[in-house]
Design an enzyme around this catalytic site. Structure first.
Site, PDB file in Angstrom:
ATOM      1  N   HIS A   1       0.803  -1.216   0.000  1.00 30.65           N
ATOM      2  CA  HIS A   1       0.000   0.000   0.000  1.00 30.65           C
ATOM      3  C   HIS A   1       0.843   1.276   0.000  1.00 30.65           C
ATOM      4  O   HIS A   1       0.415   2.298  -0.539  1.00 30.65           O
ATOM      5  CB  HIS A   1      -0.918   0.021   1.226  1.00 30.65           C
ATOM      6  CG  HIS A   1      -1.681   1.303   1.374  1.00 30.65           C
ATOM      7  ND1 HIS A   1      -2.617   1.713   0.449  1.00 30.65           N
ATOM      8  CD2 HIS A   1      -1.617   2.283   2.297  1.00 30.65           C
ATOM      9  CE1 HIS A   1      -3.105   2.890   0.818  1.00 30.65           C
ATOM     10  NE2 HIS A   1      -2.517   3.251   1.935  1.00 30.65           N
ATOM     11  N   CYS A   2       2.038   1.233   0.547  1.00 34.62           N
ATOM     12  CA  CYS A   2       2.772   2.490   0.780  1.00 34.62           C
ATOM     13  C   CYS A   2       3.824   2.837  -0.273  1.00 34.62           C
ATOM     14  O   CYS A   2       3.770   3.891  -0.885  1.00 34.62           O
ATOM     15  CB  CYS A   2       3.431   2.437   2.162  1.00 34.62           C
ATOM     16  SG  CYS A   2       2.254   2.515   3.528  1.00 34.62           S
TER      17      CYS A   2
END
Length: 434
Positions: A270-271
């Site tokens: 996600h990051c």
């Protein structure tokens, strides 16, 4: 503040956590194990039902660990946003994805901020944990909360504390990972520090929410840039006929000034793939172009295409065409030993190979079914006979459960993007970066 502080210190405070995913679930358990009652909110009824049954869907969290607070009445999940009124501290752990044009999508954050404002009561602390660009807490969340008519530092407190969850990492968790906190006021910072001190051994207050927000993005951009560097080095090493894996091992003997990063078929999760764009987007508003950071993102995004081309070249050397070739990709998760397919470089690679005419299959013991090209695909068998039926087996995500020696023995061609076959001597193995 005194009333809320008393509740936090005597553990009578109720903690509300919005988002029962990889960030929210570990936080929920940490607070229940510290003696607090937690309300877990999620928009997915399926997740809520699993939590309330004590069935874990998060890597590294066992059913037994989840069932304990559920049975004790310490953890209750719900989709009812009105329950926010009962919480003394509200932690926002919702996704912050990108749009199709790679612009920040704060719709989940804004939606939950509006829900909090709707049900807000005096004496609450609100903390945003979702990864985002500097200014989100003060410029997006704060105005929404003030719109409720409640006053900052009198009726509520607001801070940003970046999540620091590393799925699959058994060494570092919430307790032993320093927790950063930046409040919009000193009172907000102090209250948030007291909150997290209940579950983390070290809480680090910073000057503002913007410092905390920028720190989170910097941490991930640091990794993105260094992964891009080693991905580019891997391509260069192939031209020199030098093993990038040997180079990294040799450089790692230096006790200072070097940190090892490793190449692969791209970056997922996600990051790291998203944060450079969050920063670049806001930087453009200030007439600043993050050229170095964007270049790193472009190199990493190109890796699945590069790997697909290398696979095509290796098949061609064996007199086979990529079009019509039967390929097995090992690992659909974005990371080793997790069941998370968010922004998975493995699935991206599969899509590229399929778009070029290959007959693509995958195996992942942690992901029995994945979404693929508008439909679903199920994990294929991984017995010796099935392995031998493929023209090429690709190591994309190197789960610990894979027996690579056995896989190599039965593969016609094994393309290793992770360097996990270095100890295996076989003429049918080709490694990225060699």
């Amino acid at each position: 503040m005194e009333s809320l502080a008393d509740k936090l210190e005597n553990k009578s405070a109720i903690i509300g956590i919005i988002g029962m995913g990889y960030v929210g679930m570990p936080l929920a358990l940490a607070f229940t194990e510290a003696g607090f009652k937690v309300i877990g909110l999620d928009i997915q009824q399926k997740r809520v039902d699993l939590v309330n049954r004590g069935v874990s869907f998060i890597t590294g969290i066992s059913d037994e660990r989840l069932k304990a607070p559920v049975k004790a009445g310490k953890l209750k999940a719900t989709t009812d946003q009105a329950k926010l009124r009962e919480a003394d501290a509200i932690l926002i752990c919702v996704p912050t994805p990108l749009t199709k044009t790679k612009d920040p999508d704060l719709s989940y954050v804004i939606s939950e901020a509006n829900q909090i404002a709707k049900y807000m009561r005096p004496g609450q602390l609100v903390v945003l944990e979702s990864t985002t660009y500097p200014g989100t807490t003060s410029q997006v969340v704060l105005p929404i909360l003030l719109g409720s008519g409640h006053k900052l530092d009198k009726d509520f407190f607001l801070a940003y504390s970046p999540e620091k969850v590393d799925p699959g990492n058994d060494k570092y968790g919430i307790k032993n990972t320093p927790k950063l906190v930046g409040g919009v006021t000193k009172m907000s910072t102090g209250t948030a520090v007291l909150l997290y001190s209940q579950v983390a051994r070290r809480v680090v207050p910073v000057a503002s929410p913007e410092v905390a927000e920028m720190t989170k993005i910097f941490e991930n951009v640091f990794r993105s840039v260094n992964i891009a560097l080693v991905n580019e080095l891997a391509q260069l090493c192939e031209r020199f006929h030098v093993s990038v894996w040997d180079v990294i091992d040799a450089a790692s003997t230096k006790p200072f000034g070097f940190m090892p990063f490793y190449p692969g078929p791209g970056i997922g999760g996600h990051c790291i793939p998203l944060d450079p764009y969050y920063l670049a987007n806001k930087a453009r508003e200030l007439d600043f172009h993050t050229r170095f950071i964007q270049l790193a993102a472009e190199i990493n995004e190109d890796m699945p295409y590069y790997v697909a081309t290398r696979i095509m070249e290796e098949l061609s050397r064996q007199g086979k065409s990529l079009k019509g070739a039967r390929l097995l990709v090992l690992g659909a998760a974005y990371k080793k030993d997790v069941n998370d397919a968010r922004e998975s470089q493995s699935i991206k690679l599969m899509q590229i190979l399929a778009s070029r005419g290959a007959d693509v299959h995958y195996n992942d013991p942690l992901l029995p079914v994945i979404k693929f090209m508008g439909g679903e695909m199920s994990s294929a068998d991984l017995d010796n006979k099935s392995i031998a039926s493929y023209d090429c087996v690709v190591v994309a995500t190197a789960h610990s459960s894979y027996d690579f020696k056995q896989i190599a023995k039965h593969s016609k061609l094994l393309f290793d993007t992770r360097g996990v076959t270095r100890g295996i001597k076989s003429s049918n193995i080709v490694r990225l970066g060699e």
